[in-house]
Design an enzyme around this catalytic site. Structure first.
Site, short mmCIF file in Angstrom:
data_model
loop_
_atom_site.label_atom_id
_atom_site.label_comp_id
_atom_site.label_asym_id
_atom_site.label_seq_id
_atom_site.Cartn_x
_atom_site.Cartn_y
_atom_site.Cartn_z
N GLY A 704 0.79 -1.23 0.00
CA GLY A 704 0.00 0.00 0.00
C GLY A 704 0.82 1.27 0.00
O GLY A 704 0.29 2.34 0.30
N GLU A 740 4.98 -6.39 0.81
CA GLU A 740 4.48 -6.75 -0.52
C GLU A 740 3.96 -5.51 -1.28
O GLU A 740 2.77 -5.37 -1.51
CB GLU A 740 3.39 -7.82 -0.41
CG GLU A 740 2.31 -7.53 0.59
CD GLU A 740 1.32 -8.67 0.72
OE1 GLU A 740 0.11 -8.42 0.54
OE2 GLU A 740 1.76 -9.80 0.98
N PRO A 741 4.87 -4.63 -1.66
CA PRO A 741 4.45 -3.45 -2.43
C PRO A 741 4.01 -3.84 -3.84
O PRO A 741 4.59 -4.75 -4.46
CB PRO A 741 5.72 -2.59 -2.47
CG PRO A 741 6.82 -3.59 -2.39
CD PRO A 741 6.33 -4.69 -1.49
N ARG A 779 -9.81 3.21 -13.18
CA ARG A 779 -9.54 3.72 -11.84
C ARG A 779 -10.31 5.01 -11.51
O ARG A 779 -10.85 5.14 -10.41
CB ARG A 779 -8.04 3.93 -11.63
CG ARG A 779 -7.23 2.65 -11.66
CD ARG A 779 -5.78 2.89 -11.27
NE ARG A 779 -5.66 3.13 -9.84
CZ ARG A 779 -5.34 4.30 -9.30
NH1 ARG A 779 -5.11 5.35 -10.08
NH2 ARG A 779 -5.26 4.43 -7.99
N TYR A 783 -12.50 4.15 -8.43
CA TYR A 783 -11.92 4.62 -7.18
C TYR A 783 -11.99 6.13 -6.99
O TYR A 783 -11.56 6.64 -5.95
CB TYR A 783 -10.44 4.25 -7.10
CG TYR A 783 -10.11 2.79 -7.20
CD1 TYR A 783 -10.87 1.84 -6.54
CD2 TYR A 783 -9.01 2.36 -7.93
CE1 TYR A 783 -10.55 0.49 -6.62
CE2 TYR A 783 -8.68 1.01 -8.01
CZ TYR A 783 -9.45 0.08 -7.36
OH TYR A 783 -9.13 -1.24 -7.43
N CYS A 810 -20.14 4.53 -23.62
CA CYS A 810 -21.49 5.06 -23.39
C CYS A 810 -21.87 4.90 -21.92
O CYS A 810 -22.73 4.10 -21.54
CB CYS A 810 -22.49 4.32 -24.28
SG CYS A 810 -24.13 5.06 -24.27
N GLU A 811 -21.20 5.67 -21.06
CA GLU A 811 -21.45 5.71 -19.63
C GLU A 811 -21.10 7.10 -19.13
O GLU A 811 -20.07 7.66 -19.51
CB GLU A 811 -20.60 4.68 -18.87
CG GLU A 811 -20.98 3.24 -19.08
CD GLU A 811 -22.26 2.85 -18.35
OE1 GLU A 811 -22.70 3.63 -17.49
OE2 GLU A 811 -22.80 1.77 -18.65
#
Length: 859
Positions: A704, A740-741, A779, A783, A810-811
């Protein structure tokens, strides 16, 4: 400096980032000298050095965990480093403060607890240490400041002995003739924010953010001409710039408007500081220490514009709602009085209130002291009166402005944003300054950004609205703040690679190699595993493996991909961390001999025969959710990952019954973490949990590691991460540390190239359409992530205004970037989306039957 003057004081408050470095004090000296040379008197109120208050707040826990010496040494080193960089000798007063902190920490370690009085004294040392350095720094700059201990001027109003009296006190702010006489002959005074003294002579503090309030107290007591709040942003904005770079500088506000913005989630100034200034009719200016020529925000008795208008959209997260229901409250005289008496008795402060005939719902502000025990007590006391339900993790989205009732009809179109969101509470303020809607926590920030774009994003500059955040921190300034990204130097090659249609991800192998080498160089980390779900391109996997890192996989498909494409990859170099995977994947992992993490009890209790003789790692839920969005937080009560700490004895028993050994504990709290101490905190939790097991030899503190989303955003200090992990190693010497990057290694190496298809101007927005969208980069939609976007064809050209960059899907969510400062743009220009090397191509889709972007690696 002395000499009797009748000129009033100007009070200047400087926050933690403003005083954090020696060169910043040169700026402070220059700003103070301007006032002195114009005949004004100056009182400087300052905070502790950035990060020190957090370290002092955490010190009692460290002391009780046996880490007092290391924690104290880190705080002391921070101030010695400042002195060394400034070329200053350590003042004797500072040495005495170091000794006192060490004594207090040793006492806490000895007795195993820290009273509120001791915590307050510890916290006050941050400002006192900064004062010792600040006096020397100002003297070096040629000024002659007089030192004032704020505790001799600010008297606590609450003289109780409970935690609130010591850690969240207040003071009177009436004109103080004694203080004015004491400082009558002084022209430059340096004092501390945040601290005060009670009637017993004990040190108390004014709550986090209390330095702003201290400055307002001093301004009122001295009947100052003006209060200046100097911080690291140019003023108050119409929204948090982290939500939208289209947030507008608010040049002029009334006290009431500023109070509302601060109370409803604005974090530039503390809400408490407005009241003393308003009552004394002292104007407040919020200014940027690092951009002092910008006008900032002026707060006074009159709004910049007294016509009914919307000034800001804010969001306040981590809200609790208390829902009280029952037919018995209908026409029951005194029911509300009874309810609010309970809140008062329990010491719980209410913010928003919504009532109906059979329901009363109130919101509670975030309060670290409002723990589960106090909430349970509140609920028990309320239950004889009504049914009670507590809703956690809500968000209050507020539209703030003068005369909000008279412009509700103008808000109606924007309120369509709520049509598919559950609304938990609606409140229209009695002072006619805000309209607030409370929704589920994960929805808050995205809704605030949408409302701002609809209601404020297109307004013209005026007496109230200044430039946008993007315009203030434009490309020229951003380039001056940090080394230019790799893609600027390789612009010509990227223009040649740009596809005619669709999109192309381009990765710079050298950037990946550099990041991997940095992580491999962390001396405290025994082994690091790259979370390959971020980007599984074979060339990047080999580059990372070549730097000495293993690979973390979350599916057997990833394991097979890694074994196929990575040269000389050994099973022990794979960390397999499945989540709710089928039994067959665990069986396959055990056959291969990879490192296996179990993150639930089901595999151990339902398939015990599988694990006989196996060495396993348990994933723990540390209940410390972190991350830039709810979808990347992987810890806490709502996370599907990991075993709760109180379930670890059951996990141990199940492992023993299955004949397996637990050799490691693992935790991962989320993505996008910028606080260097985070991994030390996670490791401490794991080390404490490891005491319940006999064979644990490794602690995996997860990943993270944050990546800056904007050119001028803070950068994670990997050296500071290493110092924190070294502290952990000293406190828990018997364990190997793993990490664990994922995104950290590859995000900045990648860019997404695409071409402009169309330009569209609506009534308020310029749209730049490009030939790929959320089918290649999801993303932003998933997010709320922010990526820097530039017109690579016209890179360096002067901005022509704000624009939203959209794709062909188309969103409505196909928005790659809203409110970006862009040059004049034409069809076929190449658009570059930066920091796109992680969770880009791997999350692509063929939605609308459009092909996602391809990939290319630059050597």
């Amino acid at each position: 400096m002395s000499g009797a003057l009748s000129q009033p004081f100007i009070v200047m408050k400087f926050g933690g980032t403003s005083v954090a470095r020696p060169e910043n004090w040169d700026v402070i000296a220059r700003l103070a000298r301007r006032h002195l040379e114009s005949g004004k008197r100056v009182l400087i109120v300052h905070s502790a050095l950035s990060g020190v208050s957090n370290a002092l707040e955490a010190l009692p826990a460290a002391a009780m965990d046996g880490r007092a010496e290391a924690a104290v040494a880190e705080i002391e080193a921070r101030h010695r480093e400042f002195a060394g960089q400034a070329g200053l000798s350590i003042p004797p007063a500072l040495e005495l403060l170091f000794e006192r902190i060490a004594t207090l920490a040793a006492g806490i370690a000895l007795v195993g607890e820290a009273s509120a009085r001791v915590r307050a004294e510890l916290m006050a040392h941050g400002e006192l240490m900064a004062s010792a350095l600040g006096l020397a720094a100002l003297a070096r700059a040629g000024l002659e400041p007089t030192a004032l201990d704020a505790r001799d001027a600010i008297a606590a109003r609450n003289n109780g002995e409970d935690a609130r009296a010591y850690l969240d006190n207040t003071s009177d702010a009436d004109p103080d003739a004694e203080l004015q006489a004491r400082l009558n002959s002084e022209t430059l005074v340096l004092t501390q924010g945040f601290i005060a003294r009670n009637a017993r002579g004990d040190t108390v503090v004014l709550g986090r953010g209390g330095s702003d309030t201290s400055a307002a107290y001093f301004a009122a007591k001295l009947q100052a001409e003006k209060l200046e709040i100097w911080t690291d942003v140019p003023g108050l904005f119409s929204a948090d710039p982290r939500l939208t770079s289209g947030a507008r500088l608010l040049k002029a506000l009334s006290y009431e408007e500023a109070q509302e913005i601060a109370t409803m989630g604005g974090k530039v100034i503390h809400p408490r500081c407005i009241g003393p200034a308003r009552r004394a009719n002292i104007p407040v200016e919020v200014r940027d220490t690092f951009r002092p020529d910008l006008p900032g925000t002026r707060i006074s008795g009159a709004p910049g514009d007294d016509r009914p208008s919307l000034k800001a959209v804010s969001v306040k997260s981590d809200i609790r709602l208390v829902v009280m229901e029952g037919a018995g409250m209908w026409r029951q005289a005194g029911f509300l009085a009874d309810v609010f008496t309970v809140f008062k008795t329990c010491g719980v402060s209410v913010d928003l209130v919504s009532t109906s005939e059979t329901n009363v719902t109130v919101s509670l502000d975030p309060d670290p002291g409002l723990d589960t025990n106090r909430l349970d007590h509140l609920k028990r006391e309320l239950e004889p009166l009504c049914r009670v339900r507590i809703i956690e993790n809500a968000a209050a989205v507020s539209m703030v402005g003068y005369g909000i009732r008279r412009i509700l009809h103008q808000l109606a179109p924007a309120l369509e944003a709520f049509q598919d969101k559950p609304i938990l509470l609606v409140s229209q303020a009695a002072n006619d300054l805000n309209f607030t809607v409370v929704v589920d926590g994960p929805e808050g920030k995205a809704l605030a950004a949408r409302l701002h774009e609809s209601l404020i994003g297109s307004v013209s500059q005026s007496r109230v609205f200044g430039p946008s955040w993007a315009e203030i921190t434009g490309p020229a300034e951003a380039k001056d703040r940090r080394d230019p990204p790799w893609w600027q130097a390789r612009r010509d090659a990227l223009l040649d690679l740009a596809p005619g249609t669709g999109g192309l991800y381009v990765y710079d192998r050298a950037t990946v190699a550099s990041k991997a080498a940095a992580v491999a160089g962390l001396g405290s980390v025994s082994r690091a595993f790259y979370a390959m779900k971020a980007n599984n391109h074979p060339a990047l996997l080999n580059t990372i493996h070549g730097a000495g890192l293993g690979l973390e996989c979350v599916s057997m498909g990833e394991v097979a991909h890694a074994r196929k494409h990575v040269n000389a990859l050994k099973p022990d170099e794979i960390l397999f961390t499945p989540n709710f995977a089928p039994r067959e994947e665990y069986e396959a992992a055990l056959r291969l001999g990879v490192n296996l993490t179990i993150d639930g009890l089901h595999p151990l209790t339902q398939w015990p025969e599988m694990f006989k003789g196996a060495d396993l790692i348990l994933r723990v839920n540390p209940d410390r959710p972190k991350g830039h969005h709810e979808h990347v937080k992987t810890a806490g009560p709502k996370a599907k990952f990991g075993i709760a700490l109180d379930m670890l004895p059951a996990a141990r028993a199940a492992a023993e019954a299955a004949g397996a050994r637990i050799v490691g504990l693992h935790a991962h709290a989320g993505s996008g973490v910028a606080e260097a101490e985070h991994w030390r905190e996670i490791g401490t939790i794991l080390a404490q949990a490891a005491e319940r097991f006999n064979h644990v030899r490794l602690l995996n503190v997860g990943g993270g590691l944050g990546v800056p989303e904007m050119p001028d955003a803070p950068v994670l200090d990997l050296a500071k991460v290493e110092r924190n992990l070294q502290t952990l190693k000293k406190a828990a010497p018997g364990f190997d540390l793993w990490m664990e990057p994922g995104r950290y290694l590859v995000a900045e190496s990648g860019v997404l190239l695409t071409r402009v298809t169309q330009i569209k101007h609506t009534m308020s927005t310029r749209f730049i359409g490009v030939s790929t969208g959320m089918n290649s980069l999801i993303r932003p939609a998933l997010y709320g992530a922010r990526h820097e976007i530039v017109n690579l064809t016209r890179f360096g050209d002067a901005p022509a205004g704000m624009a939203s960059i959209v794709g062909p899907v188309c969103e409505s969510a196909d928005l790659l970037g809203a409110d970006r400062l862009m040059p004049e743009t034409e069809e076929d220009d190449v658009i570059l989306i930066a920091t796109a090397g992680a969770y880009g191509q791997v999350m692509g889709s063929r939605y609308n039957l459009r092909e996602p972007a391809g990939e290319y690696v630059l050597d």
